[in-house]
Design an enzyme around this catalytic site. Structure first.
Site, mmCIF file in Angstrom:
data_model
loop_
_atom_site.group_PDB
_atom_site.id
_atom_site.type_symbol
_atom_site.label_atom_id
_atom_site.label_comp_id
_atom_site.label_asym_id
_atom_site.label_seq_id
_atom_site.Cartn_x
_atom_site.Cartn_y
_atom_site.Cartn_z
ATOM 1 N N HIS A 35 -23.233 -5.516 101.574
ATOM 2 C CA HIS A 35 -23.127 -5.120 102.979
ATOM 3 C C HIS A 35 -24.051 -5.948 103.874
ATOM 4 O O HIS A 35 -25.072 -6.465 103.435
ATOM 5 C CB HIS A 35 -23.331 -3.607 103.169
ATOM 6 C CG HIS A 35 -24.730 -3.097 103.038
ATOM 7 N ND1 HIS A 35 -25.007 -1.839 102.575
ATOM 8 C CD2 HIS A 35 -25.936 -3.647 103.302
ATOM 9 C CE1 HIS A 35 -26.315 -1.658 102.573
ATOM 10 N NE2 HIS A 35 -26.909 -2.741 103.011
ATOM 11 N N ASP A 48 -29.038 -1.681 112.770
ATOM 12 C CA ASP A 48 -28.472 -0.405 112.346
ATOM 13 C C ASP A 48 -29.516 0.717 112.390
ATOM 14 O O ASP A 48 -30.705 0.480 112.609
ATOM 15 C CB ASP A 48 -27.844 -0.519 110.934
ATOM 16 C CG ASP A 48 -28.742 -1.246 109.938
ATOM 17 O OD1 ASP A 48 -29.960 -1.341 110.181
ATOM 18 O OD2 ASP A 48 -28.226 -1.714 108.916
HETATM 19 C C1 GLP Z 1 -30.279 -1.614 104.143
HETATM 20 C C2 GLP Z 1 -30.049 -2.088 105.596
HETATM 21 C C3 GLP Z 1 -29.614 -3.517 105.634
HETATM 22 C C4 GLP Z 1 -30.471 -4.271 104.650
HETATM 23 C C5 GLP Z 1 -30.073 -3.892 103.258
HETATM 24 C C6 GLP Z 1 -30.982 -4.431 102.159
HETATM 25 O O1 GLP Z 1 -29.614 -0.483 103.811
HETATM 26 N N1 GLP Z 1 -29.121 -1.324 106.351
HETATM 27 O O2 GLP Z 1 -29.696 -4.019 106.953
HETATM 28 O O3 GLP Z 1 -30.299 -5.652 104.811
HETATM 29 O O4 GLP Z 1 -29.862 -2.511 103.139
HETATM 30 O O5 GLP Z 1 -32.145 -3.695 102.018
HETATM 31 P P1 GLP Z 1 -33.385 -4.169 101.160
HETATM 32 O O6 GLP Z 1 -33.987 -5.323 101.897
HETATM 33 O O7 GLP Z 1 -34.310 -3.000 101.093
HETATM 34 O O8 GLP Z 1 -32.857 -4.589 99.835
#
Ligand code: GLP
Length: 267
Positions: free
Chosen positions: A156, A83
């Site tokens: 998500h 993404d």
């Molecule tokens: C982000 C990304 C995701 C990621 C998730 C968790 O917004 N778009 O691909 O897996 O949120 O993020 P973090 O690892 O900082 O908790």
């Protein structure tokens, strides 16, 4: 290679629980390295789907170390990121392109034309074509050997946010422009000077369908912020309100690497 303290099969795939976040990340890096080495031995390219966020930083760090020690080449590796914010310039330090350069690409000698990140600068009228093109490139490279995933606090995957689509429609979601969920923009605010207002409202994301089409999926979740989403994804019914639960539909090829905190609510 770090060993899990507990492992079992769940309805969403194999679950490995590690003593610490560091061990879970090391194990994830070693799994990615195994994919790279097996492709190299077979004189094939290795095609990786990559994730961003704070969770995989230690994974990339270990891969960089392995490369520096001469144990891991990236010359045959082709990458596709999950993404990207929209709109955003690739030179913006908060872009996922900049993140990937900083944490991995700049340090492992990967040919630049083998790294693909959705482009946050394409004009809106060209977004649909760009997203289709991204999926075509992945297919032309033979599809993903391994998709690395994180999980949002709201469940998500990529930026496939919770929604009320029926299951069959959610499973068909393609790569596209999406609006970000308030939980996601709140969590991203720390990277944008602490201001949720500065977080882009939209993003480009690989769809649920191309994520689930990967030949294997490794989902990494660490810390108590993820406890509830992990329990719902592993133990609830698969539904679009908790996108990570959709992994249940392809459980045979999914592995969850968790630390004790993320696993704390599992039965
Ligand atoms: C982000 C990304 C995701 C990621 C998730 C968790 O917004 N778009 O691909 O897996 O949120 O993020 P973090 O690892 O900082 O908790």
């Amino acid at each position: 290679m770090p060993q899990p303290t507990r492992q079992f099969e769940s309805r969403a795939g194999a679950v490995c629980i590690f003593e610490s976040p560091g061990q879970a990340c090391e194990a994830a890096a070693d799994r990615i390295a195994a994919v790279l080495l097996s492709a190299a031995r077979a004189s094939r390219k290795a095609v990786l789907g990559l994730a961003t966020g704070s969770t995989p930083i230690a994974v990339y760090k270990r891969l960089v170390e392995q490369h520096r020690h001469g144990a891991l080449s990236f010359s045959h590796v082709h990458t596709y990121n999950l993404d990207e914010f929209y709109p955003i310039s690739p030179t913006d330090p908060n872009s996922y392109r900049a993140y990937m350069q900083r944490h991995l690409f700049d340090h492992v000698g990967i040919p630049p034309n083998q790294t693909h990140v959705l482009d946050g600068t394409v004009p809106e009228r060209a977004v649909a074509e760009h997203c289709q093109q991204f999926e075509r490139w992945m297919e032309a490279d033979g599809g993903l050997d391994l998709q690395l995933l994180g999980i949002g606090r709201n469940g998500h995957i990529g930026f496939n946010e919770p929604c009320d689509l029926p299951l069959e429609e959610a499973l068909c979601l393609r790569t596209r422009l999406v609006s970000l969920h308030p939980v996601t923009t709140a969590d991203a605010a720390k990277d944008f000077g602490g201001s949720q207002e500065r977080v882009p409202r939209h993003a480009l994301t690989l769809g649920v369908a191309p994520i689930l089409a990967a030949r294997s999926i490794l989902i990494l979740a660490l810390g108590r912020n993820k406890t509830e989403a992990v329990a719902r994804a592993l133990e609830g019914n698969p539904n679009a309100e908790l996108p990570a639960s959709l992994l249940q539909t392809v459980a045979a090829k999914v592995r969850w690497y968790l630390d004790e905190e993320a696993a704390a609510a599992l039965r």
